[in-house]
Design a protein around this motif. Structure first.
Motif, short mmCIF file in Angstrom:
data_model
loop_
_atom_site.label_atom_id
_atom_site.label_comp_id
_atom_site.label_asym_id
_atom_site.label_seq_id
_atom_site.Cartn_x
_atom_site.Cartn_y
_atom_site.Cartn_z
N VAL A 126 0.87 -1.19 0.00
CA VAL A 126 0.00 0.00 0.00
C VAL A 126 0.91 1.23 0.00
N PRO A 127 1.48 1.56 -1.16
CA PRO A 127 2.52 2.59 -1.19
C PRO A 127 2.00 4.02 -1.20
N HIS A 128 0.75 4.22 -1.65
CA HIS A 128 0.27 5.61 -1.77
C HIS A 128 -1.24 5.63 -1.89
N ALA A 129 -1.78 6.81 -1.68
CA ALA A 129 -3.20 7.05 -1.88
C ALA A 129 -3.45 7.51 -3.31
N TYR A 130 -4.71 7.41 -3.73
CA TYR A 130 -5.13 8.02 -5.00
C TYR A 130 -5.58 9.44 -4.66
N ASP A 131 -4.67 10.38 -4.86
CA ASP A 131 -4.90 11.75 -4.37
C ASP A 131 -6.18 12.37 -4.91
N ASP A 132 -6.49 12.13 -6.18
CA ASP A 132 -7.68 12.74 -6.76
C ASP A 132 -8.96 12.17 -6.15
N SER A 133 -8.93 10.88 -5.78
CA SER A 133 -10.08 10.29 -5.09
C SER A 133 -10.24 10.88 -3.70
N VAL A 134 -9.11 11.05 -3.02
CA VAL A 134 -9.14 11.63 -1.67
C VAL A 134 -9.68 13.05 -1.71
N VAL A 135 -9.28 13.82 -2.71
CA VAL A 135 -9.78 15.18 -2.86
C VAL A 135 -11.31 15.18 -2.99
N LEU A 136 -11.83 14.25 -3.78
CA LEU A 136 -13.28 14.16 -3.95
C LEU A 136 -13.97 13.82 -2.64
N MET A 137 -13.42 12.83 -1.92
CA MET A 137 -14.03 12.44 -0.65
C MET A 137 -13.99 13.59 0.35
N GLU A 138 -12.87 14.26 0.46
CA GLU A 138 -12.75 15.35 1.42
C GLU A 138 -13.62 16.54 1.02
N ARG A 139 -13.81 16.73 -0.27
CA ARG A 139 -14.72 17.79 -0.72
C ARG A 139 -16.14 17.50 -0.26
N LEU A 140 -16.55 16.24 -0.37
CA LEU A 140 -17.89 15.86 0.09
C LEU A 140 -18.04 16.11 1.59
N ILE A 141 -17.02 15.74 2.35
CA ILE A 141 -17.05 15.95 3.80
C ILE A 141 -17.11 17.44 4.12
N ASP A 142 -16.26 18.21 3.44
CA ASP A 142 -16.22 19.65 3.68
C ASP A 142 -17.53 20.34 3.29
N ASP A 143 -18.26 19.75 2.32
CA ASP A 143 -19.55 20.29 1.89
C ASP A 143 -20.68 19.88 2.83
N GLY A 144 -20.34 19.11 3.88
CA GLY A 144 -21.35 18.70 4.84
C GLY A 144 -22.06 17.41 4.50
N ARG A 145 -21.56 16.70 3.50
CA ARG A 145 -22.17 15.42 3.12
C ARG A 145 -21.86 14.34 4.17
N ASP A 146 -22.78 13.39 4.30
CA ASP A 146 -22.59 12.27 5.23
C ASP A 146 -21.76 11.20 4.54
N VAL A 147 -20.51 11.06 4.94
CA VAL A 147 -19.58 10.13 4.29
C VAL A 147 -19.11 9.09 5.30
N THR A 148 -19.24 7.82 4.94
CA THR A 148 -18.69 6.71 5.72
C THR A 148 -17.92 5.80 4.78
N MET A 149 -17.30 4.75 5.35
CA MET A 149 -16.52 3.82 4.55
C MET A 149 -16.93 2.38 4.90
N LEU A 150 -16.87 1.51 3.91
CA LEU A 150 -17.19 0.09 4.08
C LEU A 150 -16.13 -0.69 3.33
#
Length: 203
Positions: free
Chosen positions: A85-109
């Motif tokens: 697990v050498p790195h994150a997919y930065d563009d995916s992380v940006v999308l997820m964090e944007r949703l969180i910052d916009d007040g969206r309900d985000v969880t992980m499974l």
């Protein structure tokens, strides 16, 4: 279609890169020998049982009993997991964090072993940002079993029809749909961004 109020992310190959061959390219340089090792010793079927909650100690003992000549590399699977697990997919992380910052309900499974997930959370701080996570090993259920989706809904108070699931596996996407969720197959961040836009989740 019900308005989406909950977004649920898978982790491996959606937010984090995962490739078990990475350390073994060095540990078993011969390609044929390395492929035999993954096909007959540390197989995907063996590894998924750690995601179901089997301990690494139990898993290693099982294989070493059957393949004693490969004991060192069997232990190397967990020992060198961090290299897989050498790195994150930065563009995916940006999308997820944007949703969180916009007040969206985000969880992980996620299908993940318990100890390696905790290790990943320490290495990648963004994994602590969503409201919560269901880790398969912690509840001894695996995607795409219906029970794991129902467990996640109950744990986080989600309405299935208003829940969007994002996963790189078609069978897991299908499992979510069978549980009454909306779902999209992750192929790359650009496609995910387009899917989220088309669904009205982001502008």
């Amino acid at each position: 279609m019900t308005e989406i109020r909950h977004i649920v992310f898978d982790i491996g190959k959606v937010l984090l890169h995962y490739d078990p061959s990475l350390p073994f390219n060095r540990l078993i340089p011969d390609e044929t020998e390395r492929q035999w090792f993954f096909d007959h010793v540390c197989t995907s079927d063996w590894n998924i049982e750690q995601d179901r909650g089997r301990t690494w100690e139990e898993a290693e003992a099982l294989l070493i009993d059957t393949h004693p000549d490969h004991a060192e590399n069997i232990r190397n699977f967990r020992r060198h997991w961090h290299e897989m697990v050498p790195h994150a997919y930065d563009d995916s992380v940006v999308l997820m964090e944007r949703l969180i910052d916009d007040g969206r309900d985000v969880t992980m499974l996620t299908n993940f072993a318990g100890d390696t997930f905790r290790e990943a959370q320490e290495r990648f701080a963004f994994l602590k940002r969503p409201r919560g996570v269901t880790v398969s090993a912690d509840i001894r259920l695996l995607k795409p079993d219906r029970a794991i989706y129902d467990h996640h809904v109950k744990s986080f108070g989600l309405e299935p029809a208003a829940t969007l699931f994002i996963d790189d596996s078609q069978k897991n996407v299908d499992g979510a749909k069978e549980a009454g969720w909306q779902a999209v197959l992750f192929t790359d961040p650009a496609t995910l961004k387009r899917d989220l836009t088309n669904l009205g989740v982001i502008a």
